[in-house]
Design a protein around this motif. Sequence first.
Motif, PDB file in Angstrom:
ATOM      1  N   ASN A  55     -13.294  12.953  -2.262  1.00  7.22           N
ATOM      2  CA  ASN A  55     -12.643  11.653  -2.173  1.00  7.22           C
ATOM      3  C   ASN A  55     -13.120  10.763  -3.320  1.00  7.22           C
TER       4      ASN A  55
ATOM      5  N   ASN B 132      -6.860   2.398  -6.954  1.00  3.52           N
ATOM      6  CA  ASN B 132      -6.157   3.646  -6.678  1.00  3.52           C
ATOM      7  C   ASN B 132      -7.194   4.702  -6.334  1.00  3.52           C
TER       8      ASN B 132
ATOM      9  N   THR C 135      -3.516   7.761  -3.360  1.00  6.77           N
ATOM     10  CA  THR C 135      -3.381   6.511  -2.619  1.00  6.77           C
ATOM     11  C   THR C 135      -3.466   5.332  -3.577  1.00  6.77           C
ATOM     12  N   LYS C 136      -2.610   4.367  -3.330  1.00  4.05           N
ATOM     13  CA  LYS C 136      -2.570   3.169  -4.174  1.00  4.05           C
ATOM     14  C   LYS C 136      -2.709   1.941  -3.287  1.00  4.05           C
ATOM     15  N   PRO C 137      -3.960   1.532  -3.022  1.00  4.89           N
ATOM     16  CA  PRO C 137      -4.174   0.287  -2.272  1.00  4.89           C
ATOM     17  C   PRO C 137      -3.793  -0.921  -3.119  1.00  4.89           C
TER      18      PRO C 137
ATOM     19  N   ILE D 222       0.866  -1.178   0.000  1.00  5.89           N
ATOM     20  CA  ILE D 222       0.000   0.000   0.000  1.00  5.89           C
ATOM     21  C   ILE D 222       0.905   1.231   0.000  1.00  5.89           C
ATOM     22  N   LYS D 223       0.657   2.170  -0.948  1.00  2.09           N
ATOM     23  CA  LYS D 223       1.481   3.366  -1.050  1.00  2.09           C
ATOM     24  C   LYS D 223       0.612   4.610  -1.082  1.00  2.09           C
ATOM     25  N   ASN D 224       1.144   5.696  -0.536  1.00  3.79           N
ATOM     26  CA  ASN D 224       0.467   6.989  -0.559  1.00  3.79           C
ATOM     27  C   ASN D 224       1.479   8.074  -0.914  1.00  3.79           C
TER      28      ASN D 224
ATOM     29  N   ARG E  37      -7.749   9.223  -5.049  1.00  4.14           N
ATOM     30  CA  ARG E  37      -7.223  10.556  -4.790  1.00  4.14           C
ATOM     31  C   ARG E  37      -8.115  11.261  -3.783  1.00  4.14           C
TER      32      ARG E  37
ATOM     33  N   SER F  97       1.613  12.424  -1.288  1.00  7.65           N
ATOM     34  CA  SER F  97       0.818  13.613  -0.983  1.00  7.65           C
ATOM     35  C   SER F  97       1.673  14.869  -1.093  1.00  7.65           C
TER      36      SER F  97
ATOM     37  N   ILE G  75      -3.741  14.056  -2.095  1.00  8.65           N
ATOM     38  CA  ILE G  75      -3.216  12.744  -1.741  1.00  8.65           C
ATOM     39  C   ILE G  75      -3.580  11.755  -2.840  1.00  8.65           C
TER      40      ILE G  75
END
Length: 559
Positions: A534, A505, A499-501, A470-472, A507, A474, A497
């Motif tokens: 979101n 993906n 986010t890549k679960p 998992i990457k974020n 924002r 921001s 932000i």
Amino acid sequence: METRFLFLGLSFFAIQATAQDLTQIGTQKPVTVSGAIDVRAIGYNSKGIAPRRSPLSWVVSGSPTIALYGIRIPISFTFTEQERSFSQPFNQFGLSPTYKWITVHGGYRNISFSPYTLAGHTMLGGGVELSPGKLRFGLMTGRLNRATTVDTTTGAMRPYSFSRYGTAVKVGYGTEASFIDLSFLQAKDREKDFGIDRDSARIRPSANSVLGSSFKVSFLKKFEVFGDGGISVYTRDSQSDLVVEIDSTRKFIKSISDILKVNGTTEYYVAYNGGVGYTSKHFSLKLIYKYVDPNFQSMGAYFFQDDLRNITLNPSFNALNGKLRFAGSFGIQKDNVKKQKAATTSRIIGLANLSWDITDRLGLDANYANYTSNAEPTVTMVENRYLLAQTNSNVSVTPRLILPGKTMAQVVILSYNLSSLKDLNKDTLQAANILSQVVFLNHNLTLNSLGLTISSGLNYTSNELAIGTIKNYSANLGFSKSFLKNKLALSSSNSYIVTKPMQGNGRIWNLGGNLAYMPAKGHRFALRVNAMDNSLTYSDREPIKYSELTGELGYTFNF
């Protein structure tokens, strides 16, 4: 019963007179009132999700403090339009006036005599502390816990308990450099206020007696020996008819039966720690040993980490005229001190903190922590997959650059943090390893002549698990600006932000603005607006898209 206008406080009302000095009473004003009153109206709107709060709400709160001849009486309260229910108002009163070497306690107080007897437990009662010269004496008696049975407002059964009363005494002699203290606590549960038939209750009234001691001896100016310990005699059911059975582990309980009321549910526990230390101007070193029996309890303390034996070495030093500073700790900890568990867990503890002011503008902070745990079976039939074997480590490095100036000042901070959990058990390591990384770069710019501050930053986080990563990412940007000789302030804080679960993906936009106006001393009007959008897209389910808008108008009066 519910009401539209519900008074939620006085949520905390306490006479926080922490050792008020009565020798100065003649110089104090008879009555003074200070504090703040805050009124806020909040509007809310959402799209794409069910609303998470009321469209329109208001809150009135305050924290006035009344001082009577220097004795402070702080009060806090909150009113709101929301319909809520509560079971018990939290009203507390306490007073600790001091005259020379005499301190008297009354009401709700948090007093500490030792880590094992009375250790900051809230008590409703009265007491006194005397410190004439090197002598020390303390006495506190009252209620430690209030009986709880049935919540009469809802009819629900809460975790119930007896009223608990106790008395603690401390005597000692010495100064901060060298002293010896003895303390004693005796407490027990009272059935009078319980309200439930004892035979049908799942709990039983308990009793506890604890003897504690603390000492410190300084010698040769730089050396010291210190320690504290306690022995707790705990009776699980003070009304039990069981007799004390004599065996190798209960001879002590039998020997004190003439002094304390004991029975077959009585146990005793021991805890202590001590060490030696050396302290000089630029260097210090301490060696500390600690032991706590399994299930050690004291009615005068809230929490104990029990069943452990550890030894730690704690060095610290400063060099380069105080510009280089270090503090660390290294030790070994084991549980299962009574050999009652199927396995014994050993932990290697390592900590290191370094701070270095390289120049007047450039500095570096670094931290390292490592905890390695290994379990060894104490019985033969324990499978490897049930044994703990892992290492927790954390490393952080934070360089900092500060550029001061008359017209412009800048602060730049870069930080990298790495945390890892490594499973050393070959039967479970495939699913348990975790690696986390956090990197951020922050920049703060202040233009003194304009009264303008601009802040910006970049952030990156990564969590690598056995099932995926998992990457974020921001970025944030904000500013603040003052007008009209600092009477008007405008600020904004915004972030984006990505986010890549593991499966998809998304924002997130966060936009916020604040406006504050202070027309006169003590008066402040404020407007706050925040918008959030979101959007999350998944490969295996419907996307999630929603937005929220919140606005708040407030007035604060400081007096």
